[in-house]
Design an enzyme around this catalytic site. Structure first.
Site, PDB file in Angstrom:
ATOM      1  CG  HIS A  63      -0.312   0.066   2.534  1.00  0.00           C
ATOM      2  ND1 HIS A  63       0.536  -0.908   3.023  1.00  0.00           N
ATOM      3  CD2 HIS A  63      -0.392   1.004   3.530  1.00  0.00           C
ATOM      4  CE1 HIS A  63       0.933  -0.579   4.230  1.00  0.00           C
ATOM      5  NE2 HIS A  63       0.399   0.585   4.563  1.00  0.00           N
ATOM      6  CG  HIS A  65      -0.042   4.232   4.946  1.00  0.00           C
ATOM      7  ND1 HIS A  65      -0.828   3.417   5.736  1.00  0.00           N
ATOM      8  CD2 HIS A  65      -0.805   5.338   4.685  1.00  0.00           C
ATOM      9  CE1 HIS A  65      -2.001   3.988   5.942  1.00  0.00           C
ATOM     10  NE2 HIS A  65      -2.019   5.156   5.318  1.00  0.00           N
ATOM     11  CG  ASP A  67       5.023   2.509   7.263  1.00  0.00           C
ATOM     12  OD1 ASP A  67       4.128   2.959   6.540  1.00  0.00           O
ATOM     13  OD2 ASP A  67       4.808   1.625   8.134  1.00  0.00           O
ATOM     14  CG  HIS A  68       4.391  -0.263   3.918  1.00  0.00           C
ATOM     15  ND1 HIS A  68       4.405  -1.612   4.179  1.00  0.00           N
ATOM     16  CD2 HIS A  68       3.892   0.330   5.035  1.00  0.00           C
ATOM     17  CE1 HIS A  68       3.934  -1.832   5.395  1.00  0.00           C
ATOM     18  NE2 HIS A  68       3.616  -0.660   5.938  1.00  0.00           N
ATOM     19  CG  HIS A 140      -4.178  -0.418   6.251  1.00  0.00           C
ATOM     20  ND1 HIS A 140      -4.039  -0.460   7.615  1.00  0.00           N
ATOM     21  CD2 HIS A 140      -3.168   0.379   5.799  1.00  0.00           C
ATOM     22  CE1 HIS A 140      -3.008   0.259   7.976  1.00  0.00           C
ATOM     23  NE2 HIS A 140      -2.457   0.789   6.886  1.00  0.00           N
ATOM     24  CG  ASP A 211       0.582  -1.858   7.418  1.00  0.00           C
ATOM     25  OD1 ASP A 211       1.433  -2.758   7.424  1.00  0.00           O
ATOM     26  OD2 ASP A 211       0.854  -0.652   7.611  1.00  0.00           O
ATOM     27  CG  HIS A 269       3.934  -3.309  10.239  1.00  0.00           C
ATOM     28  ND1 HIS A 269       2.991  -2.651  10.981  1.00  0.00           N
ATOM     29  CD2 HIS A 269       4.261  -2.489   9.217  1.00  0.00           C
ATOM     30  CE1 HIS A 269       2.748  -1.472  10.435  1.00  0.00           C
ATOM     31  NE2 HIS A 269       3.514  -1.346   9.355  1.00  0.00           N
TER      32      HIS A 269
END
Length: 305
Positions: A63, A65, A67-68, A140, A211, A269
């Site tokens: 996805h 976000h 941090d990915h 999510h 997530d 995670h």
């Protein structure tokens, strides 16, 4: 096949955990490496391993976000500088292509290889040689996808006794028989592969659930997996917090592994609120429900046998 965890933290980097990135080494199967997510500083993490960026030819993003995905532009640029000139395919949600192309264009980064983008959707099936990748939408705050990597079944072993009974002695002909539906041998006749092979060997299954809130719908993604990689952002006492922020607890990850008949669960995670001294506690929470659980740390390696 081997899994190498390059980043196992949630949200922001910490001194102990970088943000999300997992490498699946398929060097023996395809002479390639697949990367799942590419959080900030993934290229730095790779420097601490034997992984070669030029061998990474597929990247799967769960996805959008940060941090990915914040590590993607840097990794793509470094791959080019480090001799990568073979094509690379990036799979992920809508908007990923725009993000990557804008980052590269505004930084005037010119790559020595071609990039293909595949926008994934719920229930998509991706064909990749002797592997299939099944895609499923998770639960999510923004569109987020889980990936189920399925190795196709391998042919069984040659039944050598049957061949010898037919007067066929060991040699190059054995390989020829294994690679073809049928082979005609002078003075012996036609040998059909199906008659001289044992039972097919079941391919391995690796499920990666990024997530998400806990959902029984995810059993389809994880069913009978040899390894289930599941986020465990929070400990079991933070279930309400996990639900509010669209994440899972250690207990919920273990519950899914148990209900999916998985062989092995790996937790990743992990929220930065948890430090090294709490790892054992988080691990034991999951093992109460699913004993065959491991907690991944940065640079943890797991061989899929």
């Amino acid at each position: 096949m081997e899994l190498i965890f390059l980043g196992t933290g949630a949200g922001v980097p910490s001194k102990e955990r970088n943000v999300s990135a997992i490498a699946l080494s398929l060097l023996q199967e395809q002479n390639s490496i697949w990367l799942f997510d590419c959080g900030e500083a993934t290229q730095h993490q790779i420097l601490h391993t034997s992984l070669k960026p030029r061998k990474i030819n597929k990247i799967f993003i769960t996805h959008m976000h940060g941090d990915h995905i914040y590590g993607l532009p840097g990794f793509l640029s470094s791959r080019s500088f480090q001799g990568g000139d073979t094509p690379l395919t990036i799979y992920g949600p809508k908007g990923l292509k725009q993000y990557v192309e804008t980052s590269l264009a505004l930084s005037e980064t010119h790559l020595a290889y071609a990039i293909s983008f595949v926008e994934v959707t719920d229930q998509m099936v991706i064909e990749a040689g002797q592997f299939q990748v099944f895609v499923q939408l998770l639960e999510h705050g923004i569109p987020c996808f889980g990936y189920r990597v399925v190795e196709k079944d391998k042919p069984g072993e040659l039944l050598v006794n049957k061949l010898k009974d037919r007067g066929i002695e060991p040699g190059p002909i054995y390989q020829e028989i294994k690679e073809n539906d049928h082979v005609t041998i002078p003075h012996i006749g036609t040998i059909y592969r199906k008659d001289v092979l044992g039972e097919p060997k079941r391919g391995k299954i690796i499920s990666l659930i990024g997530d998400t809130r806990f959902s029984k719908d995810h059993i389809r993604l994880a069913q009978n997996a040899d390894i289930l990689i599941h986020e465990a952002t929070f400990g079991k006492d933070k279930q309400n917090l996990a639900h509010r922020y669209f994440h899972s607890t250690t207990l919920e990850a273990a519950q899914l592994a148990s209900e999916s008949n998985c062989k092995h669960l790996i937790l990743t995670h992990i929220s930065s609120r948890y430090q090294q001294e709490t790892n054992e506690q988080l691990l034991q929470e999951a093992r109460e429900i699913f004993p065959n659980t491991e907690l991944a740390n940065d640079f943890s390696r797991f061989t899929i046998t």
